[in-house]
Design a protein around this motif. Structure first.
Motif, PDB file in Angstrom:
ATOM      1  N   GLY A   1      49.883  28.461  40.030  1.00 30.11           N
ATOM      2  CA  GLY A   1      49.620  28.702  41.329  1.00 30.11           C
ATOM      3  C   GLY A   1      50.066  29.722  41.870  1.00 30.11           C
ATOM      4  O   GLY A   1      50.186  29.862  43.411  1.00 30.11           O
ATOM      5  N   ILE A   2      50.746  30.931  41.206  1.00 30.54           N
ATOM      6  CA  ILE A   2      51.469  31.814  41.750  1.00 30.54           C
ATOM      7  C   ILE A   2      50.992  33.202  41.841  1.00 30.54           C
ATOM      8  O   ILE A   2      50.799  33.736  42.736  1.00 30.54           O
ATOM      9  N   VAL A   3      49.950  33.286  41.040  1.00 31.07           N
ATOM     10  CA  VAL A   3      48.942  34.297  40.919  1.00 31.07           C
ATOM     11  C   VAL A   3      47.587  33.803  40.850  1.00 31.07           C
ATOM     12  O   VAL A   3      47.320  32.897  40.503  1.00 31.07           O
ATOM     13  N   ALA A   4      46.594  34.524  41.319  1.00 33.56           N
ATOM     14  CA  ALA A   4      45.010  34.466  41.213  1.00 33.56           C
ATOM     15  C   ALA A   4      44.195  35.602  40.918  1.00 33.56           C
ATOM     16  O   ALA A   4      44.498  36.692  41.869  1.00 33.56           O
ATOM     17  N   SER A   5      43.235  35.488  40.440  1.00 28.64           N
ATOM     18  CA  SER A   5      41.929  36.475  40.472  1.00 28.64           C
ATOM     19  C   SER A   5      41.258  36.634  41.702  1.00 28.64           C
ATOM     20  O   SER A   5      40.822  35.389  42.092  1.00 28.64           O
ATOM     21  N   ARG A   6      40.663  37.641  41.998  1.00 27.27           N
ATOM     22  CA  ARG A   6      39.602  37.628  43.125  1.00 27.27           C
ATOM     23  C   ARG A   6      38.702  38.259  42.666  1.00 27.27           C
ATOM     24  O   ARG A   6      38.565  39.267  41.667  1.00 27.27           O
ATOM     25  N   GLN A   7      37.485  37.943  43.134  1.00 26.39           N
ATOM     26  CA  GLN A   7      36.062  38.589  43.226  1.00 26.39           C
ATOM     27  C   GLN A   7      36.243  40.142  43.526  1.00 26.39           C
ATOM     28  O   GLN A   7      36.846  40.511  44.368  1.00 26.39           O
ATOM     29  N   GLY A   8      35.846  40.850  42.335  1.00 24.98           N
ATOM     30  CA  GLY A   8      35.833  42.166  42.695  1.00 24.98           C
ATOM     31  C   GLY A   8      36.857  42.812  41.685  1.00 24.98           C
ATOM     32  O   GLY A   8      37.090  43.990  41.615  1.00 24.98           O
ATOM     33  N   GLY A   9      37.824  41.878  41.070  1.00 24.21           N
ATOM     34  CA  GLY A   9      38.907  42.306  40.021  1.00 24.21           C
ATOM     35  C   GLY A   9      40.079  42.401  40.833  1.00 24.21           C
ATOM     36  O   GLY A   9      40.327  42.336  42.059  1.00 24.21           O
TER      37      GLY A   9
ATOM     38  N   GLY B   1      50.067  37.834  48.868  1.00 21.29           N
ATOM     39  CA  GLY B   1      48.973  38.621  49.232  1.00 21.29           C
ATOM     40  C   GLY B   1      48.790  40.065  48.604  1.00 21.29           C
ATOM     41  O   GLY B   1      47.697  40.509  48.325  1.00 21.29           O
ATOM     42  N   ASP B   2      49.983  40.454  47.817  1.00 21.92           N
ATOM     43  CA  ASP B   2      49.710  41.887  47.267  1.00 21.92           C
ATOM     44  C   ASP B   2      49.161  41.805  45.956  1.00 21.92           C
ATOM     45  O   ASP B   2      49.206  40.780  45.233  1.00 21.92           O
TER      46      ASP B   2
END
Length: 247
Positions: free
Chosen positions: A76-84, A45-46
């Protein structure tokens, strides 16, 4: 073959299969980030630092960081989120095992190697289920066994029950990774198994196999469960190959 021809062949092979190839800069960055995550320095979550900040901290270029993050995203370890921003995912086994399922579904595989894998994974899962299954799960398995006998003349209905039966055993084994791997292997060669299930006598054997597996799990006997599942996987392999030989 001439000495020149041999030399050309060896050169080509050397290019195709490099020996002791060192990891690229992006792979080293990815390994470094995985190490930080596994050690707890970066938690699920960081939000990760920006590409620019990571490039400065790790002393590499931004393209190298970008490539490393792309690889981690595919895992599947990291992912981008809306808003950057790029975040560490929840790291749940189902998410981390997804690339394995995708790779297995895309790649060609030998049917014998598939069933050797199932012998290792499925039999181990059956043994674990005998150790960890709850009374409720065992009761559900017993109900599925009874349903299987009633569905012997209904290949479609039996296959629906069969998928649920194997899924429940994997859940009862109480290991998310084994559950995901088992599900991935089960989904392979499904077309051939669909044809095999329509052959006379095949479902009767599977129903009896299910009963033996369930009895071993209910008896809390890991070795008996392992053996019963081994017999079942071998029967599936045999009937699957028979259908493929006919084709």
């Amino acid at each position: 073959m001439s000495r020149r021809g041999t030399r050309m062949t060896m050169t080509t092979l050397d290019k195709l299969t490099p020996i002791d190839q060192k990891p690229s800069a992006s792979e080293r960055v990815a390994e470094r980030l995985i190490g930080l995550i596994s050690s707890g320095n970066i938690a699920p979550g960081d939000k990760l630092p920006s590409e620019n900040e990571l490039s400065k901290a790790l002393q590499v270029s931004r393209p190298v960081v970008r490539e490393a993050l792309r690889g981690l995203a595919m895992m599947g370890i990291v992912a981008s989120r809306q808003g950057g921003g790029c975040y560490v995912t929840d790291l749940k086994p189902q998410r981390l095992m997804a690339p394995l399922s995708f790779a297995l579904s895309l790649n060609d595989y030998n049917i014998e190697s598939l069933f050797r894998a199932r012998q290792v994974i499925d039999t181990g899962i059956a043994a674990e289920a005998a150790r960890y299954a709850t009374d409720e799960q065992i009761a559900s398995l017993s109900e599925l066994v009874d349903a299987g006998y009633k569905l012997i003349d209904d290949p479609v209905g039996f296959r629906v029950m069969d998928a649920q039966f194997h899924e429940l055993i994997a859940v009862a084994a109480n290991n998310d990774f084994l559950e995901k791997v088992s599900g991935s292997l089960y989904s392979l060669a499904i077309e051939q198994r669909r044809k095999a299930s329509a052959k006379p006598g095949v479902l009767e054997v599977s129903a009896a196999d299910h009963a033996a597996i369930c009895a071993a799990i209910a008896g809390r006997d890991p070795e008996a469960a392992r053996e019963a599942m081994s017999v079942h996987v071998e029967n599936i392999r045999r009937t699957t190959l028979a259908v493929m030989d006919e084709a």
